[in-house]
Design a protein around this motif. Structure first.
Motif, PDB file in Angstrom:
ATOM      1  N   ASN A 178       0.808  -1.213   0.000  1.00  0.00           N
ATOM      2  CA  ASN A 178       0.000   0.000   0.000  1.00  0.00           C
ATOM      3  C   ASN A 178       0.844   1.267   0.000  1.00  0.00           C
ATOM      4  O   ASN A 178       0.549   2.217  -0.732  1.00  0.00           O
ATOM      5  CB  ASN A 178      -0.933  -0.002   1.218  1.00  0.00           C
ATOM      6  CG  ASN A 178      -1.761   1.261   1.317  1.00  0.00           C
ATOM      7  OD1 ASN A 178      -1.500   2.117   2.164  1.00  0.00           O
ATOM      8  ND2 ASN A 178      -2.760   1.395   0.464  1.00  0.00           N
ATOM      9  N   ALA A 179       1.897   1.285   0.811  1.00  0.00           N
ATOM     10  CA  ALA A 179       2.662   2.520   1.007  1.00  0.00           C
ATOM     11  C   ALA A 179       3.968   2.566   0.217  1.00  0.00           C
ATOM     12  O   ALA A 179       4.599   3.629   0.143  1.00  0.00           O
ATOM     13  CB  ALA A 179       2.965   2.710   2.496  1.00  0.00           C
ATOM     14  N   SER A 185       8.410   3.213   7.686  1.00  0.00           N
ATOM     15  CA  SER A 185       7.980   2.435   8.848  1.00  0.00           C
ATOM     16  C   SER A 185       8.365   0.967   8.755  1.00  0.00           C
ATOM     17  O   SER A 185       8.345   0.254   9.763  1.00  0.00           O
ATOM     18  CB  SER A 185       6.465   2.559   9.032  1.00  0.00           C
ATOM     19  OG  SER A 185       5.773   1.964   7.950  1.00  0.00           O
ATOM     20  N   GLN A 186       8.729   0.501   7.547  1.00  0.00           N
ATOM     21  CA  GLN A 186       9.078  -0.906   7.362  1.00  0.00           C
ATOM     22  C   GLN A 186      10.549  -1.104   6.997  1.00  0.00           C
ATOM     23  O   GLN A 186      10.935  -2.143   6.466  1.00  0.00           O
ATOM     24  CB  GLN A 186       8.185  -1.534   6.286  1.00  0.00           C
ATOM     25  CG  GLN A 186       6.691  -1.396   6.554  1.00  0.00           C
ATOM     26  CD  GLN A 186       6.291  -1.874   7.935  1.00  0.00           C
ATOM     27  OE1 GLN A 186       6.594  -2.993   8.333  1.00  0.00           O
ATOM     28  NE2 GLN A 186       5.625  -1.015   8.693  1.00  0.00           N
ATOM     29  N   PRO A 215       1.566   4.845   7.684  1.00  0.00           N
ATOM     30  CA  PRO A 215       0.559   5.738   7.112  1.00  0.00           C
ATOM     31  C   PRO A 215      -0.862   5.299   7.456  1.00  0.00           C
ATOM     32  O   PRO A 215      -1.152   4.110   7.504  1.00  0.00           O
ATOM     33  CB  PRO A 215       0.823   5.629   5.597  1.00  0.00           C
ATOM     34  CG  PRO A 215       2.260   5.243   5.501  1.00  0.00           C
ATOM     35  CD  PRO A 215       2.516   4.347   6.681  1.00  0.00           C
ATOM     36  N   MET A 216      -1.742   6.269   7.711  1.00  0.00           N
ATOM     37  CA  MET A 216      -3.117   5.955   8.108  1.00  0.00           C
ATOM     38  C   MET A 216      -3.813   5.068   7.081  1.00  0.00           C
ATOM     39  O   MET A 216      -4.545   4.138   7.439  1.00  0.00           O
ATOM     40  CB  MET A 216      -3.912   7.245   8.304  1.00  0.00           C
ATOM     41  CG  MET A 216      -5.377   7.011   8.667  1.00  0.00           C
ATOM     42  SD  MET A 216      -5.598   6.031  10.176  1.00  0.00           S
ATOM     43  CE  MET A 216      -5.152   7.239  11.406  1.00  0.00           C
ATOM     44  N   GLU A 217      -3.601   5.347   5.800  1.00  0.00           N
ATOM     45  CA  GLU A 217      -4.231   4.520   4.770  1.00  0.00           C
ATOM     46  C   GLU A 217      -3.796   3.059   4.902  1.00  0.00           C
ATOM     47  O   GLU A 217      -4.605   2.144   4.750  1.00  0.00           O
ATOM     48  CB  GLU A 217      -3.876   5.037   3.373  1.00  0.00           C
ATOM     49  CG  GLU A 217      -4.537   4.245   2.259  1.00  0.00           C
ATOM     50  CD  GLU A 217      -4.191   4.765   0.877  1.00  0.00           C
ATOM     51  OE1 GLU A 217      -4.240   3.960  -0.084  1.00  0.00           O
ATOM     52  OE2 GLU A 217      -3.875   5.960   0.743  1.00  0.00           O
ATOM     53  N   SER A 218      -2.534   2.842   5.211  1.00  0.00           N
ATOM     54  CA  SER A 218      -2.024   1.479   5.370  1.00  0.00           C
ATOM     55  C   SER A 218      -2.573   0.823   6.629  1.00  0.00           C
ATOM     56  O   SER A 218      -2.850  -0.377   6.652  1.00  0.00           O
ATOM     57  CB  SER A 218      -0.491   1.486   5.417  1.00  0.00           C
ATOM     58  OG  SER A 218       0.056   2.017   4.236  1.00  0.00           O
ATOM     59  N   ARG A 219      -2.747   1.609   7.687  1.00  0.00           N
ATOM     60  CA  ARG A 219      -3.321   1.065   8.913  1.00  0.00           C
ATOM     61  C   ARG A 219      -4.771   0.641   8.668  1.00  0.00           C
ATOM     62  O   ARG A 219      -5.214  -0.411   9.147  1.00  0.00           O
ATOM     63  CB  ARG A 219      -3.229   2.109  10.026  1.00  0.00           C
ATOM     64  CG  ARG A 219      -1.779   2.354  10.470  1.00  0.00           C
ATOM     65  CD  ARG A 219      -1.548   3.728  11.042  1.00  0.00           C
ATOM     66  NE  ARG A 219      -2.298   3.944  12.281  1.00  0.00           N
ATOM     67  CZ  ARG A 219      -2.378   5.131  12.871  1.00  0.00           C
ATOM     68  NH1 ARG A 219      -1.781   6.197  12.337  1.00  0.00           N
ATOM     69  NH2 ARG A 219      -3.051   5.251  13.996  1.00  0.00           N
TER      70      ARG A 219
END
Length: 241
Positions: A178-179, A185-186, A215-219
């Motif tokens: 997604n991100a 973050s990864q 990222p919020m979209e990924s969460r």
């Protein structure tokens, strides 16, 4: 084949996706999500099975990604140039195919090489990204089979990039799909690690969902896929597909 094993645990986070008027736990929304998965399998099941079998990715995983990414619609490019059923971007496709050997020990399956020789031979010839981008985007927009193949190759590439002792770190790979493969973050925080080295420590999905560095979209994506009444929960635990 020595591909990393892909294991699906659902629900892997005890949350249900809710946003505005959308609640995956709502009976009507849930029925619509089931119907979306059924439609995807009906329209594109042959492609899903073909490429998933060669890359050892479970059919349900691919269907779940398609449902989450596009609801099974050959969507036009967004502002990030993600397009089609699996919302693949030209950059991710190029990274996965041209840079396959950087992350994956096994060669690209011969049947896929044959397909790429027909539809995107330039990628096997090392053509630069600048000279490949427009052609990749055109194929992603117009060819459902190529779009699913491209998405599956990105997934397998990510499953190998985020692998621990032969098991794909599904949640980390999902965030990266997604991100982006190199989302901060990864990335590994180990001293001396390169800036692009993947974090291959086992991660708790609930912790990733709560981590504001993700990222919020990924969460949200994690909850849509792996949460209660998420797409993979409907497929693998509730067995509604």
């Amino acid at each position: 084949m020595a591909f990393s094993n892909v294991t699906v645990n659902v629900p892997d986070v005890l949350l249900t996706f809710k946003s505005g008027n959308t609640d995956y736990g709502n009976a009507v929304v849930k029925k619509n999500n089931v119907n979306t998965l059924l439609r995807i399998n009906s329209q594109y099941g042959s492609f899903i099975n073909k490429w998933g079998t060669l890359l050892l990715i479970p059919n349900g995983v691919i269907s779940g990604f398609i449902a989450t990414e596009s609801s099974g619609i050959m969507a036009p490019p967004n502002k990030f140039e993600a397009t089609g059923l699996m919302q693949a971007t030209p950059a991710s496709v190029y990274d996965a195919i041209v840079g396959w050997g950087k992350e994956v020990k096994d060669p690209i399956p011969s049947e896929i090489i044959t397909e790429l020789n027909i539809k995107a031979k330039y990628l096997l010839q090392g053509t630069s990204y600048a000279n490949s981008k427009a052609r990749i985007l055109s194929s992603l927009k117009t060819d459902p089979s190529f779009n699913i193949l491209a998405g599956c190759m990105i997934l397998r590439w990510l499953f190998e990039r985020f692998s621990n002792r032969g098991t794909a770190l599904f949640n980390r790979a999902l965030v990266a799909y997604n991100a982006g493969a190199y989302t901060s973050s990864q990335i590994s925080t180990d001293p001396g690690a390169k800036k692009t080295t993947a974090n291959t420590n086992v991660a708790d999905t609930a912790a990733l969902v709560a981590n504001r560095a993700v990222p919020m979209e990924s969460r949200n994506y994690l909850v849509k896929m792996l949460g209660v009444d998420g797409f993979l929960d409907l497929i693998y635990r509730q067995k509604l597909i």
